[in-house]
Design an enzyme around this catalytic site. Structure first.
Site, short mmCIF file in Angstrom:
data_model
loop_
_atom_site.label_atom_id
_atom_site.label_comp_id
_atom_site.label_asym_id
_atom_site.label_seq_id
_atom_site.Cartn_x
_atom_site.Cartn_y
_atom_site.Cartn_z
N ASN A 39 0.80 -1.22 0.00
CA ASN A 39 0.00 0.00 0.00
C ASN A 39 0.83 1.27 0.00
O ASN A 39 0.29 2.37 -0.11
CB ASN A 39 -0.95 0.01 1.21
N LYS A 41 3.82 4.14 -1.07
CA LYS A 41 4.20 4.90 -2.26
C LYS A 41 5.54 4.38 -2.80
O LYS A 41 6.39 3.98 -2.03
CB LYS A 41 4.32 6.37 -1.86
N LYS A 43 6.13 2.24 -5.81
CA LYS A 43 6.25 1.01 -6.62
C LYS A 43 6.60 1.34 -8.07
O LYS A 43 7.55 0.79 -8.63
CB LYS A 43 4.95 0.21 -6.53
N THR A 44 5.82 2.23 -8.67
CA THR A 44 6.09 2.63 -10.05
C THR A 44 7.41 3.38 -10.15
O THR A 44 8.19 3.19 -11.09
CB THR A 44 4.93 3.48 -10.60
N THR A 45 7.69 4.23 -9.18
CA THR A 45 8.94 4.98 -9.17
C THR A 45 10.14 4.03 -9.13
O THR A 45 11.13 4.23 -9.85
CB THR A 45 8.98 5.94 -7.96
N ARG A 53 18.16 2.37 -15.17
CA ARG A 53 19.40 1.60 -15.02
C ARG A 53 19.66 0.73 -16.26
O ARG A 53 20.76 0.70 -16.81
CB ARG A 53 19.33 0.73 -13.76
N PHE A 94 -7.40 5.99 -15.43
CA PHE A 94 -7.84 5.45 -14.15
C PHE A 94 -9.20 4.77 -14.26
O PHE A 94 -10.17 5.38 -14.71
CB PHE A 94 -7.93 6.56 -13.10
N TRP A 96 -11.24 3.97 -11.95
CA TRP A 96 -12.27 4.53 -11.08
C TRP A 96 -12.86 5.82 -11.66
O TRP A 96 -13.90 6.28 -11.22
CB TRP A 96 -11.74 4.77 -9.67
N GLU A 131 1.16 -1.59 -12.67
CA GLU A 131 -0.21 -1.62 -12.14
C GLU A 131 -1.05 -2.76 -12.71
O GLU A 131 -2.28 -2.70 -12.69
CB GLU A 131 -0.92 -0.27 -12.39
#
Length: 199
Positions: A39, A41, A43-45, A53, A94, A96, A131
């Site tokens: 949950n 912040k 993951k994508t970063t 890399r 998105f 949602w 995602e």
């Protein structure tokens, strides 16, 4: 040399011996399946950091963005001109916001075709499925389809899967699973996401 210095040197020598033994024991070379979930912040970063890399070494990279693809993304903007990077974006953004299961499913399956192509290409060193966990959770994609594509990919290809609530079968398949955990988040205090920091 003080007693503390001696103890520190001995401790570091033990640590070095332990690390050297582990490095020597790691003798298998192959692509990996990495899962960035949880949950928190980042993951994508983290995935984009690995993309940077790989591109830095001249490897070909494919990124498939489910959900956040239409959102502004500083990393994608910065790397877009790299000829070794290919990005496929789910057309709806998105889920949602759209609130339309039929169109979201169709858009997901269309971009999944791009993912499957990348996952078959032995020249693509790294594939990011950003995602994709939501696509499985919402039933837009079947876990067996994703699992098969991951198992049949080229042996040297690494895949990063990102998103909350990663499917247990993805976790079981993975070589490395990292769980991001919220300890504190600015958004919970009413602070807006910041351009160049959060996206």
């Amino acid at each position: 040399m003080t007693d503390r210095d001696t103890r520190h040197r001995n401790s570091m020598q033990k640590l070095k011996t332990h690390v050297d033994e582990r490095i020597a024991a790691a003798n298998e070379q192959r692509g990996l399946l990495l899962v960035f979930t949880g949950n928190g912040k980042g993951k994508t970063t983290a995935a984009w950091g690995t993309v940077t890399r790989a591109l830095g070494y001249g490897y070909r990279v494919g990124v498939v963005q489910f959900i956040k693809g239409q959102w502004e993304c500083g990393e994608r903007e910065r790397l877009a001109e790299d000829p070794n990077l290919e990005v496929a974006i789910m057309a709806t953004g998105f889920t949602w916001e759209t609130q339309n299961r039929e169109s979201d499913t169709r858009a997901c399956r269309e971009v999944w075709q791009q993912a499957e192509r990348l996952l078959r290409d032995p020249d693509v060193y790294l594939v990011v499925l950003d995602e994709i966990t939501y696509m499985l959770k919402f039933g837009y994609l079947d876990i067996a389809t994703v699992e098969r594509a991951l198992r049949e990919r080229p042996a040297e290809q690494t895949v990063i899967v990102t998103g909350r609530n990663a499917h247990r079968e993805l976790i079981d398949m993975a070589d490395t699973v990292t769980e991001m955990r919220d300890v504190k988040h600015a958004f919970d205090a009413g602070i807006q996401a910041r351009r160049g920091i959060d996206y």
